[in-house]
Design a protein around this motif. Structure first.
Motif, mmCIF file in Angstrom:
data_model
loop_
_atom_site.group_PDB
_atom_site.id
_atom_site.type_symbol
_atom_site.label_atom_id
_atom_site.label_comp_id
_atom_site.label_asym_id
_atom_site.label_seq_id
_atom_site.Cartn_x
_atom_site.Cartn_y
_atom_site.Cartn_z
ATOM 1 N N ALA A 115 -36.652 27.038 -33.829
ATOM 2 C CA ALA A 115 -36.117 25.706 -33.625
ATOM 3 C C ALA A 115 -36.743 24.970 -32.191
ATOM 4 O O ALA A 115 -36.541 25.671 -31.325
ATOM 5 C CB ALA A 115 -34.854 25.448 -33.938
ATOM 6 N N VAL A 116 -37.090 23.697 -32.315
ATOM 7 C CA VAL A 116 -37.438 22.957 -31.311
ATOM 8 C C VAL A 116 -36.579 21.931 -31.199
ATOM 9 O O VAL A 116 -36.043 21.201 -32.118
ATOM 10 C CB VAL A 116 -38.780 22.727 -30.869
ATOM 11 C CG1 VAL A 116 -39.593 23.850 -30.678
ATOM 12 C CG2 VAL A 116 -39.203 21.935 -32.385
ATOM 13 N N ARG A 117 -36.275 21.254 -30.195
ATOM 14 C CA ARG A 117 -35.309 20.120 -29.863
ATOM 15 C C ARG A 117 -36.250 18.946 -29.162
ATOM 16 O O ARG A 117 -35.803 18.847 -27.926
ATOM 17 C CB ARG A 117 -34.012 20.288 -29.608
ATOM 18 C CG ARG A 117 -33.194 20.983 -30.634
ATOM 19 C CD ARG A 117 -31.646 21.771 -30.260
ATOM 20 N NE ARG A 117 -30.962 22.095 -31.432
ATOM 21 C CZ ARG A 117 -31.312 23.390 -31.975
ATOM 22 N NH1 ARG A 117 -32.370 24.015 -31.304
ATOM 23 N NH2 ARG A 117 -30.642 23.984 -32.787
ATOM 24 N N PRO A 118 -37.121 18.215 -29.721
ATOM 25 C CA PRO A 118 -37.895 17.456 -28.750
ATOM 26 C C PRO A 118 -36.808 16.185 -28.604
ATOM 27 O O PRO A 118 -36.034 15.880 -29.193
ATOM 28 C CB PRO A 118 -38.585 16.794 -29.879
ATOM 29 C CG PRO A 118 -38.395 16.918 -31.122
ATOM 30 C CD PRO A 118 -37.555 18.279 -31.266
ATOM 31 N N GLY A 119 -37.220 15.704 -27.108
ATOM 32 C CA GLY A 119 -36.444 14.584 -26.733
ATOM 33 C C GLY A 119 -34.967 15.036 -25.806
ATOM 34 O O GLY A 119 -34.262 14.370 -25.446
ATOM 35 N N ARG A 120 -34.657 16.385 -25.949
ATOM 36 C CA ARG A 120 -33.463 16.848 -25.436
ATOM 37 C C ARG A 120 -33.297 16.329 -23.942
ATOM 38 O O ARG A 120 -32.289 16.100 -23.489
ATOM 39 C CB ARG A 120 -33.402 18.284 -25.464
ATOM 40 C CG ARG A 120 -31.979 18.877 -24.827
ATOM 41 C CD ARG A 120 -32.003 20.221 -24.831
ATOM 42 N NE ARG A 120 -31.840 20.680 -26.282
ATOM 43 C CZ ARG A 120 -31.882 21.889 -26.627
ATOM 44 N NH1 ARG A 120 -31.703 23.000 -25.588
ATOM 45 N NH2 ARG A 120 -31.734 22.312 -27.728
ATOM 46 N N ALA A 121 -34.397 16.116 -23.083
ATOM 47 C CA ALA A 121 -34.199 15.677 -21.811
ATOM 48 C C ALA A 121 -33.986 14.580 -21.633
ATOM 49 O O ALA A 121 -33.821 13.706 -20.488
ATOM 50 C CB ALA A 121 -35.485 16.281 -20.827
ATOM 51 N N GLY A 122 -34.111 13.645 -22.905
ATOM 52 C CA GLY A 122 -33.911 12.105 -22.569
ATOM 53 C C GLY A 122 -35.222 11.293 -21.968
ATOM 54 O O GLY A 122 -34.881 10.187 -21.793
ATOM 55 N N GLU A 123 -36.131 12.013 -21.661
ATOM 56 C CA GLU A 123 -37.066 11.261 -21.057
ATOM 57 C C GLU A 123 -38.134 10.650 -22.235
ATOM 58 O O GLU A 123 -38.161 11.094 -23.427
ATOM 59 C CB GLU A 123 -38.257 12.288 -20.148
ATOM 60 C CG GLU A 123 -37.501 12.915 -19.155
ATOM 61 C CD GLU A 123 -38.420 14.265 -18.709
ATOM 62 O OE1 GLU A 123 -39.343 14.225 -18.948
ATOM 63 O OE2 GLU A 123 -37.803 14.931 -17.677
#
Length: 84
Positions: free
Chosen positions: A57-65
């Motif tokens: 699984a990947v979670r794009p946008g996790r860093a909020g950038e």
């Protein structure tokens, strides 16, 4: 995605997973996002912030950038620059 879902179909993302990981995460009928070893090698070499598909699984946008979350490593990329 909506048209496919209306017909009971799933979608698959093909190639360049970082270019469409954010959109793919928003699709309820996504089956999978292809992840190729050569992309992983190149993206990890040239960019900071590459997604890690370990565990499936990947979670794009996790860093909020904003954007894709990738920052080019200019010092590394420079050695591959093609000059006319």
């Amino acid at each position: 995605a909506a048209l496919a879902q209306a017909h009971g179909l799933q979608l698959s993302g093909h190639c360049a997973p970082h270019a469409h990981a954010h959109a793919a995460a928003a699709v309820p009928n996504l089956r999978h996002l292809e992840w190729f070893h050569d992309h992983v090698r190149i993206e990890n070499l040239l960019f900071d912030g590459a997604l890690d598909p370990s565990g499936g699984a990947v979670r794009p946008g996790r860093a909020g950038e904003p954007g894709l979350g990738l920052a080019i490593r200019a010092d590394v990329a420079e050695q591959y620059r093609v000059r006319p």
